[in-house]
Design a protein around this motif. Sequence first.
Motif, PDB file in Angstrom:
ATOM      1  N   LYS A 285       0.822  -1.215   0.000  1.00 39.34           N
ATOM      2  CA  LYS A 285       0.000   0.000   0.000  1.00 39.34           C
ATOM      3  C   LYS A 285       0.853   1.261   0.000  1.00 39.34           C
ATOM      4  CE  LYS A 285      -4.157   1.702   2.352  1.00 39.34           C
ATOM      5  NZ  LYS A 285      -5.203   1.144   1.503  1.00 39.34           N
ATOM      6  N   PHE A 286       1.945   1.243   0.804  1.00 37.75           N
ATOM      7  CA  PHE A 286       2.792   2.426   0.942  1.00 37.75           C
ATOM      8  C   PHE A 286       4.126   2.250   0.223  1.00 37.75           C
ATOM      9  CE2 PHE A 286       0.199   2.234   4.902  1.00 37.75           C
ATOM     10  CZ  PHE A 286      -0.602   3.345   4.654  1.00 37.75           C
ATOM     11  N   SER A 287       4.090   1.556  -0.893  1.00 38.56           N
ATOM     12  CA  SER A 287       5.329   1.212  -1.615  1.00 38.56           C
ATOM     13  C   SER A 287       6.101   2.443  -2.088  1.00 38.56           C
ATOM     14  CB  SER A 287       5.013   0.315  -2.817  1.00 38.56           C
ATOM     15  OG  SER A 287       4.129   0.971  -3.709  1.00 38.56           O
ATOM     16  N   GLY A 288       5.439   3.580  -2.215  1.00 35.17           N
ATOM     17  CA  GLY A 288       6.117   4.771  -2.687  1.00 35.17           C
ATOM     18  C   GLY A 288       6.816   5.566  -1.598  1.00 35.17           C
ATOM     19  N   THR A 289       6.838   5.056  -0.364  1.00 38.48           N
ATOM     20  CA  THR A 289       7.441   5.796   0.744  1.00 38.48           C
ATOM     21  C   THR A 289       8.846   5.279   1.061  1.00 38.48           C
ATOM     22  OG1 THR A 289       6.588   4.292   2.435  1.00 38.48           O
ATOM     23  CG2 THR A 289       5.161   6.120   1.769  1.00 38.48           C
ATOM     24  N   LYS A 290       9.622   6.117   1.734  1.00 44.71           N
ATOM     25  CA  LYS A 290      10.956   5.714   2.174  1.00 44.71           C
ATOM     26  C   LYS A 290      10.862   4.569   3.177  1.00 44.71           C
ATOM     27  CE  LYS A 290      15.226   7.473   4.231  1.00 44.71           C
ATOM     28  NZ  LYS A 290      15.921   8.662   4.811  1.00 44.71           N
TER      29      LYS A 290
END
Length: 614
Positions: A285-290
């Motif tokens: 879900k949060f694959s685009g975060t650091k």
Amino acid sequence: MRRIVILALSLILLGAVFSSGCIGGGQASSSTPSQTHSAVSPASSTGSTPGSTSLSSSSVAYYPLTVKDYLNRTVTIKAEPMRVVTLAPAITEDLYYLGLFDRIVGITNYDDFPPAVRNVTRVGGYGKYANLERIAALKPDLIIADTFSQPILSKLEEIAPVVVLRAHSIKDIEGNLLLLGRIFNRENEAKEVVSKFSAQLREISSAVASEPKVRVFYVVWNNPITTAGGDSFISQLINLAGGVNIFNDTEGWPAVSMEQVIVRNPDVIILTPHCGMTVDEAFKKFSGTKAAATGRIYMIKNENDLIHPSPRLTRGLETLAKLLHPDAFKSSYPMKVVDFMNRTVTIEKEPKRIVSLAPSITETLFAIGAGDEVVGVTKYADWPAAVRNVTRVGGYGKYANLERIAALKPDLIIADDFALPILNKLEEIAPVVIVAPKSIEGIYKQIELLGKVTNREEEADLVVGEMEGVVNYVRSKVSNLTRPKVFFVLSYYNGYWTAGRGTFVNSLINLAGGVNIFNDTEGWVKVSEEQVIARNPDVIILLPNAGINASELCRGPLSGTTAVRDGRVFTVENGDVYQRPSPRITIALQELADFLHPKAFGLSYNSTCAVATS
């Protein structure tokens, strides 16, 4: 480990979060997390220790007492309260820390701390969901609630005086303690608890004061994505733990969009067992975060340590600080630990060469990230795949080859109680830690102990947290269902070998919503066909290597049992996950729950000897 999606969280719990940050987890805590700093101790002054119900010497002169609560209501308390109902878990905890737990006669369904709450009468849900009839039946002389009880306040006042507290910030927590101290004529004790609470917050915070701040996203709920605003005590804890809440410019418990999370790009994402999302799902879900890119998405072990606004928060703060800044909390050696045999073992330095004498121990070490330090395993170790490259030291437990172990020059040997016959010889080679879990709780304890000795306490806590997420999910699905009678077949040879009381298989059957028909026996036992027929199981579970397959069993003497007649004889997919007390035990739990309650999990079974199918 198979991840289970937490499908739903009750509106009661969610409402509790939004009102005052209080979710009652439901499961009583059976063990205290391993921590460097202890939580604030209950007050120990004379007359206020748990178990004491005597009136204070000055109570006659002190009462009647008039106070103002957090709704600015004037409340008159005619005499020292001796029968108290609390309508929020944090209030129960406040009274415990003040040494007044013995005054409590009624609590909510969601209270889980201290462990003695299991013996206190439950009065229904949190706040406005409390059962008024149950409260009245307890004849309280005081009811203490938080602002989530406002809708039923007038009805509560018909039963007894009501004091309303609020806990939106750490300062509120201290204010609550001082107000309760005044109400119970324990002002000095309250000041002492507040002083200890504040000191422990400062102590933990100081450990990370020199660390760079990390950006944190705390997930309260998944759909919609809900987080903690800047005015919440969760945000304050994040700051004290060496982090910055990426939504500290919001208030309350706001719903946020995926785009907002990605733009604010957190370094760390914190999940809780009841947030409606697993770690695997969060990475997607949060694959685009650091946080996802660096592998820093964590499921905390006990969310109630973080969200119950009482002095218990010192536990949650330490857990959070360790996740944000693990290097600041590295274990120190030499270290003394007490193992499952109550032996005190000294470990001189951080283990870098470990020999494991049970496959379950090997699996646990790899699960907590200590696999690189494992230099020797038994010939039966086969999971994870990386273990194939590790030197074999012979058979399981007492059948290990001592010469091979010594040749590896280990600095730590970890075994279970099956190695006790050779314990003295093993100790001549290296320090030996014995683990012997007999239940899910025992497996948690094993993971925590191995995390401690290998300097991987945070990783161990995360593994336990993920396991508890599965256990809580299964429990929520089966808790109100009829429990079928279960016969579990480990092996067949001139009789059936099965699991009795004191085994983790028996524990699994209970957690999965069943009743073990041989729970009046002890350990691993052999039983006859006549005994099985007499106890007439509703469900029969077979291991794949039991020595008898489902078709043979269905055609044999057990053909008259309810399980066979109703087509409820199942063969498990992987016997190892049932027989090895490692983190993979949750795979067995979910499969077993599928077999016992397929409709609850959207499944059906095909025929007499088939496994459940989607």
